[in-house]
Design an enzyme around this catalytic site. Structure first.
Site, short mmCIF file in Angstrom:
data_model
loop_
_atom_site.label_atom_id
_atom_site.label_comp_id
_atom_site.label_asym_id
_atom_site.label_seq_id
_atom_site.Cartn_x
_atom_site.Cartn_y
_atom_site.Cartn_z
N LYS A 22 0.83 -1.21 0.00
CA LYS A 22 0.00 0.00 0.00
C LYS A 22 0.86 1.25 0.00
O LYS A 22 0.67 2.17 -0.80
CB LYS A 22 -0.90 0.02 1.24
CG LYS A 22 -1.60 1.36 1.43
CD LYS A 22 -2.32 1.46 2.76
CE LYS A 22 -1.46 1.88 3.91
NZ LYS A 22 -1.40 3.32 4.20
N ASN A 23 1.84 1.30 0.92
CA ASN A 23 2.60 2.54 1.08
C ASN A 23 3.44 2.86 -0.15
O ASN A 23 3.77 4.03 -0.39
CB ASN A 23 3.51 2.46 2.31
CG ASN A 23 2.69 2.64 3.59
OD1 ASN A 23 1.50 2.92 3.54
ND2 ASN A 23 3.35 2.47 4.73
N CYS A 116 -4.26 9.00 9.70
CA CYS A 116 -4.42 8.25 10.94
C CYS A 116 -4.25 9.16 12.16
O CYS A 116 -3.44 10.08 12.13
CB CYS A 116 -3.34 7.17 11.04
SG CYS A 116 -3.70 5.70 10.13
N ARG A 121 1.24 14.90 13.24
CA ARG A 121 2.10 14.48 12.12
C ARG A 121 2.29 15.65 11.19
O ARG A 121 1.59 15.80 10.19
CB ARG A 121 1.47 13.29 11.39
CG ARG A 121 1.43 12.05 12.24
CD ARG A 121 0.72 10.92 11.53
NE ARG A 121 1.54 10.27 10.52
CZ ARG A 121 1.12 9.24 9.81
NH1 ARG A 121 -0.10 8.77 9.97
NH2 ARG A 121 1.91 8.68 8.91
N ASP A 306 4.96 0.23 11.86
CA ASP A 306 3.69 -0.30 11.33
C ASP A 306 3.47 -1.77 11.71
O ASP A 306 2.43 -2.34 11.37
CB ASP A 306 3.65 -0.17 9.80
CG ASP A 306 3.41 1.27 9.37
OD1 ASP A 306 3.13 2.12 10.24
OD2 ASP A 306 3.49 1.55 8.15
N ARG A 398 -8.58 0.29 4.75
CA ARG A 398 -7.63 1.23 4.16
C ARG A 398 -6.36 0.53 3.70
O ARG A 398 -5.71 1.00 2.77
CB ARG A 398 -7.23 2.30 5.20
CG ARG A 398 -8.32 3.29 5.52
CD ARG A 398 -7.79 4.42 6.33
NE ARG A 398 -6.55 4.92 5.75
CZ ARG A 398 -5.60 5.56 6.41
NH1 ARG A 398 -5.74 5.80 7.68
NH2 ARG A 398 -4.52 5.97 5.80
C1 UD1 Z 1 5.04 6.58 6.34
C2 UD1 Z 1 4.05 5.45 6.18
C3 UD1 Z 1 3.54 5.00 7.56
C4 UD1 Z 1 4.72 4.64 8.46
C5 UD1 Z 1 5.74 5.76 8.51
C6 UD1 Z 1 7.00 5.41 9.27
C7 UD1 Z 1 2.96 5.91 4.08
C8 UD1 Z 1 1.71 6.26 3.37
N1 UD1 Z 1 2.91 5.91 5.41
O1 UD1 Z 1 4.36 7.65 6.95
O2 UD1 Z 1 2.68 3.87 7.36
O3 UD1 Z 1 4.23 4.42 9.76
O4 UD1 Z 1 6.14 6.13 7.17
O5 UD1 Z 1 7.56 4.26 8.75
O6 UD1 Z 1 3.96 5.59 3.46
N2 UD1 Z 1 7.54 14.17 10.71
C9 UD1 Z 1 7.66 15.50 11.01
N3 UD1 Z 1 7.65 16.41 9.98
C10 UD1 Z 1 7.49 16.03 8.68
C11 UD1 Z 1 7.36 14.65 8.39
C12 UD1 Z 1 7.40 13.74 9.43
O7 UD1 Z 1 7.81 15.89 12.17
O8 UD1 Z 1 7.46 16.90 7.80
C13 UD1 Z 1 7.58 13.16 11.80
C14 UD1 Z 1 6.31 12.35 11.96
O9 UD1 Z 1 5.35 13.03 12.73
C15 UD1 Z 1 6.85 11.09 12.60
C16 UD1 Z 1 8.23 10.93 11.98
O10 UD1 Z 1 8.56 12.20 11.45
O11 UD1 Z 1 6.99 11.28 13.99
C17 UD1 Z 1 8.32 9.90 10.86
O12 UD1 Z 1 7.28 10.12 9.93
P1 UD1 Z 1 7.41 9.75 8.40
O13 UD1 Z 1 8.53 8.81 8.21
O14 UD1 Z 1 7.38 11.00 7.60
O15 UD1 Z 1 6.05 8.95 8.17
P2 UD1 Z 1 5.04 9.10 6.95
O16 UD1 Z 1 5.78 9.28 5.68
O17 UD1 Z 1 3.96 10.04 7.31
#
Ligand code: UD1
Length: 419
Positions: A22-23, A116, A121, A306, A398
């Protein structure tokens, strides 16, 4: 709202075909914005999230067609470089249309995301990366308004911490920028490698995906491509934990061994057997009870956040005490109170959960709270005595394709109750 009913106690045996990730699928779909030629994606999971994103892409001007597990996307023209709140709020990954829209169209207006309910986030890293690539960004009324009048320009982007989404977003924008971009402290997840490989198939020049430094040499134009989505490592880990917990022997067909090495290590420590086979990964669990094992979530190649909820479900019935530490997201223990309703013993302290294994869980009425949390309740339901009813299963829809059918085919007593 549909529910899932499970009668616990059956061992699992058979074959589970692993779907496309999915991701990964969500980011590959977004790559259509970068070219006017067709992008044909195979092994595409059919999920609520991929359907949301299809709707958003159609709104932008993409022609989307699905035939079985093949999705064809073509964005001959960008008709609207705007992603409204209603289409973005349901799924955070839709925010990733911003960079490609900017790269192809020079301007874009995209709502800030929802997604979620697992802690705050933010998208600050995404926006910072786009700014470094020369975008002018303003935040107004919950929308990001971005312009790059002279196109995006290659740059050095050093992420202060690892973010999967921000790394992907920077990749999706930098492939059409002028000159070279270097991403430092980039995420190394298999989904990043998958996105880079798809972009390379479209003509992009990218080196180093899968390491923490990625080099991108921008080009003027990307072409169409045929590309197969990587098998889902989170779905793989989820079924592996289901088998380890319920007992039995299941082949996870097409699963890629290397994508879950930390989990295999932990499962061995816990007493299950996992082997790399030609057709996938074989999980065998003939132990009376698993042995309590600790985990700490980390960016890849560490233990995936995850799979944390599913691992916790397995530990609720293990022998001994396991410490589970979540370091990626705040507020990602929402499954714990639900597991406790089924008789689990869990003490929560900040980002740490101490799980003391109990001999037996009891079926109960529980509520799905987010995607991965909901599937941990399914695992608990498979070993609980009596009947478990899981409400709000739209969270499950989802991210898990044919979940009930895949488990039922292996002998689980599970069904969807429509309402
Ligand atoms: C993606 C995955 C999600 C997985 C996560 C971590 C998808 C659709 N989702 O989410 O299933 O749990 O990677 O493996 O691919 N953060 C910030 N600022 C930003 C971006 C992130 O502070 O601009 C923080 C987030 O709140 C979190 C951490 O960084 O605490 C890691 O998040 P991130 O790796 O970006 O996760 P996603 O890409 O949202």
């Amino acid at each position: 709202m549909d529910s899932i009913r499970i009668k616990g106690g059956n061992r699992l045996s058979g074959v589970v075909p692993i779907s496309g990730a999915k991701n990964s699928a969500l980011k590959l779909m977004v790559a259509t914005i970068l070219t006017d030629e067709p992008l044909i994606l195979s092994r595409m999971p059919d999920l609520a999230d991929t359907r949301f994103l299809s709707n958003l892409l159609s709104h932008l001007g993409t022609d989307v067609e699905r035939s079985g597990s093949v999705v064809s996307l073509q964005t001959a023209n960008i008709e609207r470089a705007e992603a409204p709140y209603d289409l973005v709020r349901k799924m955070r990954a839709s925010f990733n249309v911003l960079g490609p829209l900017l790269a192809r169209n020079g301007k874009a207006r995209v709502s800030l995301p929802g997604g979620c309910a697992i802690g705050a986030r933010p998208v600050d890293l995404h926006l910072k990366a786009l700014e470094l690539l020369g975008a002018q960004i303003e935040l107004t009324d919950g929308y990001v308004e971005a312009r790059a009048d002279k196109g995006l320009i290659g740059s050095k982007i050093n992420f202060p911490f690892v973010s999967v989404g921000a790394t992907e977003h920077a990749l999706l924008a930098a492939v059409l920028a002028t000159g070279e971009t270097v991403l430092e402290n980039a995420a190394r997840e298999p989904e990043i490698v998958d996105l880079a490989n798809c972009l390379i198939a479209m003509g992009a020049r990218i080196e180093g995906a899968g390491t923490s430094t990625i080099h991108i040499e921008g080009i003027d134009r990307l072409l169409g491509a045929d590309y197969a989505v990587v098998p889902d490592r989170i779905e793989t880990g989820t079924y592996a934990l289901a088998v380890a917990t319920a007992g039995g022997e299941v082949l996870l067909k097409d699963a890629i061994w290397e994508h879950n090495e930390v989990l295999w290590d932990r499962l061995h420590m816990a007493g299950a057997q996992v082997t790399d086979q030609a057709e996938g990964v074989l999980v065998t669990a003939d132990q009376e009870r698993l042995i309590a094992t600790d985990i700490e979530t980390r960016p890849y190649p560490g233990f995936p956040t995850d799979e944390q909820a599913q691992f916790m479900a397995a530990m609720t019935v293990a022998e001994g005490r396991s410490v589970i530490r979540e370091t990626i997201f705040e507020n990602r223990f929402m499954h714990a109170p639900e597991l406790m309703r089924m008789g689990a013993r869990i003490d929560l302290k900040g980002n740490e959960a101490v799980v003391t294994g109990v001999g037996q869980l009891r079926g109960a009425q529980v509520m799905a709270t987010d995607l991965r949390a909901s599937v941990s309740l399914v695992i608990a339901g498979l070993v609980a005595a009596g009947e478990t009813m899981i409400g709000r299963v739209y969270h499950l829809d989802r991210g898990f394709e044919n979940l009930e059918a895949k488990l039922a085919a292996c002998g689980a007593d599970i069904e969807r109750v429509k309402s």
